[in-house]
Scaffold this motif. Structure first.
Motif, mmCIF file in Angstrom:
data_model
loop_
_atom_site.group_PDB
_atom_site.id
_atom_site.type_symbol
_atom_site.label_atom_id
_atom_site.label_comp_id
_atom_site.label_asym_id
_atom_site.label_seq_id
_atom_site.Cartn_x
_atom_site.Cartn_y
_atom_site.Cartn_z
ATOM 1 N N ILE A 149 0.863 -1.178 0.000
ATOM 2 C CA ILE A 149 0.000 0.000 0.000
ATOM 3 C C ILE A 149 0.900 1.228 0.000
ATOM 4 O O ILE A 149 1.669 1.432 0.946
ATOM 5 N N VAL A 150 0.828 2.025 -1.058
ATOM 6 C CA VAL A 150 1.656 3.225 -1.165
ATOM 7 C C VAL A 150 0.766 4.431 -1.448
ATOM 8 O O VAL A 150 -0.336 4.291 -1.978
ATOM 9 N N GLY A 151 1.233 5.608 -1.069
ATOM 10 C CA GLY A 151 0.487 6.830 -1.333
ATOM 11 C C GLY A 151 1.117 8.006 -0.616
ATOM 12 O O GLY A 151 1.987 7.838 0.244
ATOM 13 N N LYS A 190 -3.440 5.514 3.884
ATOM 14 C CA LYS A 190 -2.737 4.244 4.099
ATOM 15 C C LYS A 190 -2.967 3.711 5.511
ATOM 16 O O LYS A 190 -3.315 2.545 5.691
ATOM 17 N N THR A 191 -2.792 4.560 6.503
ATOM 18 C CA THR A 191 -2.996 4.142 7.892
ATOM 19 C C THR A 191 -4.459 3.810 8.150
ATOM 20 O O THR A 191 -4.770 2.859 8.875
#
Length: 147
Positions: free
Chosen positions: A32-34, A40-41
């Motif tokens: 999960i990237v962003g 994400k959290t």
């Protein structure tokens, strides 16, 4: 081995209450990237909430749900829905519905509407789901997330 399949989020923090965001998990790993503040959290916190019912620290009183003031609404309904595979290969659903309503005085009221654990593929006659566990505190009109 058990595994995650899909997570659907609506109305949680930065995830809008009008649209559904679906995250699909892949084996052996999902990354999960962003950018900062992209959610994400929140995805990880929704996984914890779906599986344990525990909200993130310091979110009592509705801070976990999308802010009704930002949505320009009196009430925001939210849902976290997790589809996962058990160790014996059965597909299961964990669904948690909640709402936050603004008070006439300052503040908000948080309500848990429904918690559900059910096989993902079992339906009774009439299209209703065969439920293993449920907790319904408040009934109201709510459209379920669809995968």
């Amino acid at each position: 081995m058990s595994s995650l399949d899909k997570l659907a989020i609506r109305g949680i923090r930065s995830f809008d209450d009008k649209s559904i965001s679906v995250i699909e998990f892949f084996n052996p790993v999902t990354v999960i990237v962003g950018h900062n503040g992209s959610g994400k959290t929140t995805i990880i916190e929704c996984l914890k909430y779906a599986t344990t019912g525990d909200q993130p620290p310091n979110t009592k009183g509705g801070a976990f749900i999308h802010d009704p003031k930002m949505a320009n609404e009196k009430e925001v309904k939210a849902q976290v829905k997790l589809r996962f595979n058990t160790t014996d290969g059965r597909k299961m659903l964990a669904v948690r519905n909640m709402s936050v309503t603004t008070k006439k005085s300052a503040g908000v009221t948080f309500k848990t509407l429904e918690n559900l654990l059910a096989p993902a593929d079992s339906k009774e006659k009439g299209g209703k789901r065969n439920v293993i566990s449920t907790k319904k505190i408040h009934t109201g009109h709510y459209q379920s997330l669809r995968f």
